[in-house]
Design a protein around this motif. Sequence first.
Motif, PDB file in Angstrom:
ATOM      1  N   SER A 278      51.577  43.947  51.998  1.00 49.32           N
ATOM      2  CA  SER A 278      51.217  44.232  50.617  1.00 49.32           C
ATOM      3  C   SER A 278      51.116  42.976  49.766  1.00 49.32           C
ATOM      4  CB  SER A 278      52.254  45.190  50.005  1.00 49.32           C
ATOM      5  OG  SER A 278      52.031  45.384  48.632  1.00 49.32           O
ATOM      6  N   VAL A 279      52.001  42.007  49.997  1.00 47.00           N
ATOM      7  CA  VAL A 279      52.119  40.863  49.100  1.00 47.00           C
ATOM      8  C   VAL A 279      51.432  39.609  49.622  1.00 47.00           C
ATOM      9  CG1 VAL A 279      53.769  39.292  48.003  1.00 47.00           C
ATOM     10  CG2 VAL A 279      54.252  41.738  48.090  1.00 47.00           C
ATOM     11  N   VAL A 280      51.614  39.303  50.909  1.00 50.36           N
ATOM     12  CA  VAL A 280      51.165  38.018  51.439  1.00 50.36           C
ATOM     13  C   VAL A 280      49.654  37.801  51.300  1.00 50.36           C
ATOM     14  CG1 VAL A 280      51.024  36.596  53.517  1.00 50.36           C
ATOM     15  CG2 VAL A 280      53.131  37.810  52.978  1.00 50.36           C
ATOM     16  N   PRO A 281      48.786  38.805  51.591  1.00 48.39           N
ATOM     17  CA  PRO A 281      47.349  38.539  51.436  1.00 48.39           C
ATOM     18  C   PRO A 281      46.959  38.098  50.030  1.00 48.39           C
ATOM     19  CG  PRO A 281      47.671  40.512  52.741  1.00 48.39           C
ATOM     20  CD  PRO A 281      49.014  40.128  52.217  1.00 48.39           C
TER      21      PRO A 281
ATOM     22  N   ALA B 187      47.584  46.659  35.863  1.00 47.11           N
ATOM     23  CA  ALA B 187      47.033  46.235  34.574  1.00 47.11           C
ATOM     24  C   ALA B 187      47.238  47.294  33.502  1.00 47.11           C
ATOM     25  CB  ALA B 187      45.542  45.928  34.728  1.00 47.11           C
ATOM     26  N   ILE B 188      47.262  48.571  33.907  1.00 44.86           N
ATOM     27  CA  ILE B 188      47.402  49.651  32.927  1.00 44.86           C
ATOM     28  C   ILE B 188      48.779  49.633  32.271  1.00 44.86           C
ATOM     29  CG2 ILE B 188      48.288  51.375  34.553  1.00 44.86           C
ATOM     30  CD1 ILE B 188      46.538  53.435  33.143  1.00 44.86           C
ATOM     31  N   ALA B 189      49.752  49.003  32.945  1.00 36.25           N
ATOM     32  CA  ALA B 189      51.103  48.909  32.384  1.00 36.25           C
ATOM     33  C   ALA B 189      51.363  47.564  31.723  1.00 36.25           C
ATOM     34  CB  ALA B 189      52.142  49.156  33.476  1.00 36.25           C
ATOM     35  N   SER B 190      50.341  46.716  31.624  1.00 36.37           N
ATOM     36  CA  SER B 190      50.488  45.388  31.025  1.00 36.37           C
ATOM     37  C   SER B 190      49.979  45.395  29.592  1.00 36.37           C
ATOM     38  CB  SER B 190      49.713  44.344  31.841  1.00 36.37           C
ATOM     39  OG  SER B 190      50.154  44.314  33.178  1.00 36.37           O
ATOM     40  N   PRO B 191      50.513  44.538  28.728  1.00 36.61           N
ATOM     41  CA  PRO B 191      50.001  44.431  27.355  1.00 36.61           C
ATOM     42  C   PRO B 191      48.535  44.028  27.355  1.00 36.61           C
ATOM     43  CG  PRO B 191      52.126  43.316  27.571  1.00 36.61           C
ATOM     44  CD  PRO B 191      51.695  43.674  28.953  1.00 36.61           C
ATOM     45  N   PRO B 192      47.740  44.581  26.464  1.00 32.79           N
ATOM     46  CA  PRO B 192      46.298  44.250  26.427  1.00 32.79           C
ATOM     47  C   PRO B 192      46.032  42.762  26.277  1.00 32.79           C
ATOM     48  CG  PRO B 192      46.759  46.179  25.068  1.00 32.79           C
ATOM     49  CD  PRO B 192      48.085  45.630  25.491  1.00 32.79           C
ATOM     50  N   ALA B 193      46.881  42.052  25.533  1.00 35.47           N
ATOM     51  CA  ALA B 193      46.669  40.616  25.358  1.00 35.47           C
ATOM     52  C   ALA B 193      46.787  39.874  26.690  1.00 35.47           C
ATOM     53  CB  ALA B 193      47.673  40.054  24.352  1.00 35.47           C
ATOM     54  N   LEU B 194      47.754  40.270  27.530  1.00 36.02           N
ATOM     55  CA  LEU B 194      47.911  39.618  28.826  1.00 36.02           C
ATOM     56  C   LEU B 194      46.767  39.976  29.772  1.00 36.02           C
ATOM     57  CD1 LEU B 194      51.749  39.874  29.540  1.00 36.02           C
ATOM     58  CD2 LEU B 194      50.437  37.914  28.739  1.00 36.02           C
ATOM     59  N   VAL B 195      46.283  41.205  29.667  1.00 31.78           N
ATOM     60  CA  VAL B 195      45.147  41.608  30.498  1.00 31.78           C
ATOM     61  C   VAL B 195      43.911  40.777  30.138  1.00 31.78           C
ATOM     62  CG1 VAL B 195      43.604  43.508  31.099  1.00 31.78           C
ATOM     63  CG2 VAL B 195      46.051  43.925  30.833  1.00 31.78           C
ATOM     64  N   ALA B 196      43.707  40.561  28.835  1.00 29.99           N
ATOM     65  CA  ALA B 196      42.572  39.739  28.397  1.00 29.99           C
ATOM     66  C   ALA B 196      42.740  38.294  28.842  1.00 29.99           C
ATOM     67  CB  ALA B 196      42.441  39.816  26.877  1.00 29.99           C
ATOM     68  N   LEU B 197      43.973  37.771  28.750  1.00 26.68           N
ATOM     69  CA  LEU B 197      44.233  36.405  29.206  1.00 26.68           C
ATOM     70  C   LEU B 197      44.002  36.280  30.710  1.00 26.68           C
ATOM     71  CD1 LEU B 197      45.344  33.515  28.835  1.00 26.68           C
ATOM     72  CD2 LEU B 197      47.651  34.467  29.118  1.00 26.68           C
TER      73      LEU B 197
ATOM     74  N   PHE C 113      50.533  34.749  39.532  1.00 22.35           N
ATOM     75  CA  PHE C 113      50.597  35.885  40.452  1.00 22.35           C
ATOM     76  C   PHE C 113      50.808  37.191  39.705  1.00 22.35           C
ATOM     77  CE2 PHE C 113      53.032  38.745  43.253  1.00 22.35           C
ATOM     78  CZ  PHE C 113      52.069  38.948  44.223  1.00 22.35           C
ATOM     79  N   PHE C 114      51.704  37.194  38.724  1.00 19.51           N
ATOM     80  CA  PHE C 114      51.946  38.428  37.979  1.00 19.51           C
ATOM     81  C   PHE C 114      50.751  38.790  37.098  1.00 19.51           C
ATOM     82  CE2 PHE C 114      56.394  37.508  39.027  1.00 19.51           C
ATOM     83  CZ  PHE C 114      56.820  38.763  39.415  1.00 19.51           C
ATOM     84  N   LEU C 115      50.050  37.790  36.575  1.00 20.45           N
ATOM     85  CA  LEU C 115      48.864  38.081  35.772  1.00 20.45           C
ATOM     86  C   LEU C 115      47.714  38.613  36.616  1.00 20.45           C
ATOM     87  CD1 LEU C 115      48.831  35.075  33.278  1.00 20.45           C
ATOM     88  CD2 LEU C 115      49.247  37.472  32.737  1.00 20.45           C
ATOM     89  N   SER C 116      47.764  38.418  37.931  1.00 22.88           N
ATOM     90  CA  SER C 116      46.713  38.958  38.787  1.00 22.88           C
ATOM     91  C   SER C 116      46.780  40.472  38.890  1.00 22.88           C
ATOM     92  CB  SER C 116      46.809  38.344  40.184  1.00 22.88           C
ATOM     93  OG  SER C 116      47.973  38.795  40.863  1.00 22.88           O
ATOM     94  N   ASN C 117      47.888  41.069  38.449  1.00 21.98           N
ATOM     95  CA  ASN C 117      48.073  42.529  38.447  1.00 21.98           C
ATOM     96  C   ASN C 117      48.055  43.114  39.847  1.00 21.98           C
ATOM     97  OD1 ASN C 117      46.131  42.366  35.529  1.00 21.98           O
ATOM     98  ND2 ASN C 117      48.274  42.997  35.523  1.00 21.98           N
ATOM     99  N   LEU C 118      48.397  42.305  40.838  1.00 25.15           N
ATOM    100  CA  LEU C 118      48.503  42.826  42.193  1.00 25.15           C
ATOM    101  C   LEU C 118      49.835  43.529  42.410  1.00 25.15           C
ATOM    102  CD1 LEU C 118      46.909  42.863  44.872  1.00 25.15           C
ATOM    103  CD2 LEU C 118      48.257  40.892  45.584  1.00 25.15           C
ATOM    104  N   SER C 119      50.899  43.008  41.834  1.00 27.74           N
ATOM    105  CA  SER C 119      52.215  43.633  41.974  1.00 27.74           C
ATOM    106  C   SER C 119      52.611  44.425  40.731  1.00 27.74           C
ATOM    107  CB  SER C 119      53.279  42.558  42.249  1.00 27.74           C
ATOM    108  OG  SER C 119      53.352  41.646  41.160  1.00 27.74           O
ATOM    109  N   TRP C 120      51.893  44.212  39.635  1.00 27.50           N
ATOM    110  CA  TRP C 120      52.173  44.929  38.387  1.00 27.50           C
ATOM    111  C   TRP C 120      50.844  45.436  37.838  1.00 27.50           C
ATOM    112  CZ3 TRP C 120      56.709  46.373  36.295  1.00 27.50           C
ATOM    113  CH2 TRP C 120      56.709  46.874  34.992  1.00 27.50           C
TER     114      TRP C 120
END
Length: 370
Positions: free
Chosen positions: A180-183, A306-316, A297-304
């Motif tokens: 799940s994570v390594v790729p 995007a729907i649960a992230s603040p809109p500002a971080l999604v835009a960034l 890595f966290f901003l890539s929204n692979l482990s978290w």
Amino acid sequence: MSGFGAGFRSALQAMFADPAARAVMIGAVLLYSFFYPAAYRHQVASDLPIAVVDADHSATSRELIRHVDALLAVRVVSQPADLGQAKQQLLRGEVDGIVLIPQRLERDILRGGSGQLVLLGNGAYLSRASTILNGLAEGITGFGRQQAVRQAAFMGAPQAAPLQLVQRPLYNTREGYGSSVVPGVSELIVHQTLLLGIGVLLGSRRAQLGRRLQFDLPTLSGMALAFTVVAVCGLLYYVGFTAWAQDYPRGGNIPGMLLAVLLSALATVPFGMFIASFFDTRERAFQYVTAVSIPLFFLSNLSWPAIASPPALVALAKMLPTTAGINAIVRTQQLGARLPEIAGELLNLLLLALLYGSLVLWRLHGRRRH
């Protein structure tokens, strides 16, 4: 064309001549392909030690202990006399979880009631505690279903269970953490090692000249192509050989994956050259990578998600090549996503390539060639 070829050759020669650049752009890519997945080679946690406190001492409790010990997630290593001794073993780190079988468990079941068990985990190790409690919950639920069927048979009711749940993972068939994570992290490794190499080369050159770097357009284009070739080779090495060697899900949509790899490299190289244009020494590249690796890595929204992230971080995140690149490559490589399903990520990468390419021209393009 002579300037373009000279820029291409000079970038590759500088990369192989500089020990630091050679180590991070080639050596680190090869090293991490074996070193990083080694921590997740078991894929799922198993045989975690637990203690079972049997206060019932009945045939049912002994059968329950044998059932628990047969689970993949846990292994019964001790059966202390009371809960106090079990807690001391937990505090000493001898066990990671406790199962308490209270008195009168068998009597409550035979009377048609619902027996109660107590499951305890060590909150200091959340991953282990979660694996133990979830594994015990599933195993004990299955044991309870068996007891209910036996009780129903004893009362003359039908013996067949009314419902049987069968789970079949579609993509990550081993349901492993590594698969799940390594790729996704692999693409980030190539991104960061590429930025390190570019930062070391441009930072060293600027420190030698003592002023802002300037290159003519053919030379700058040749340099960008050389870095792109390195990036593509690194990405193909991870999605090809490493995925095969580590037995990760692969081979979904190969043409789409190749397109995602190319666009990811085309977006990453100008991004790295633009960032490196601000480095006045080669050490700045290491400082930058150390600070941003985990946030990327966290901003890539692979482990978290995007729907649960603040809109500002999604835009960034959309301004970073890693976000669209990781998602596009993972979806095509592991999930077999078609081009229309990753069109948003591919368009994002193309726009980022144009954006950062323009910024590189603004920062590094000039009349003089250095």
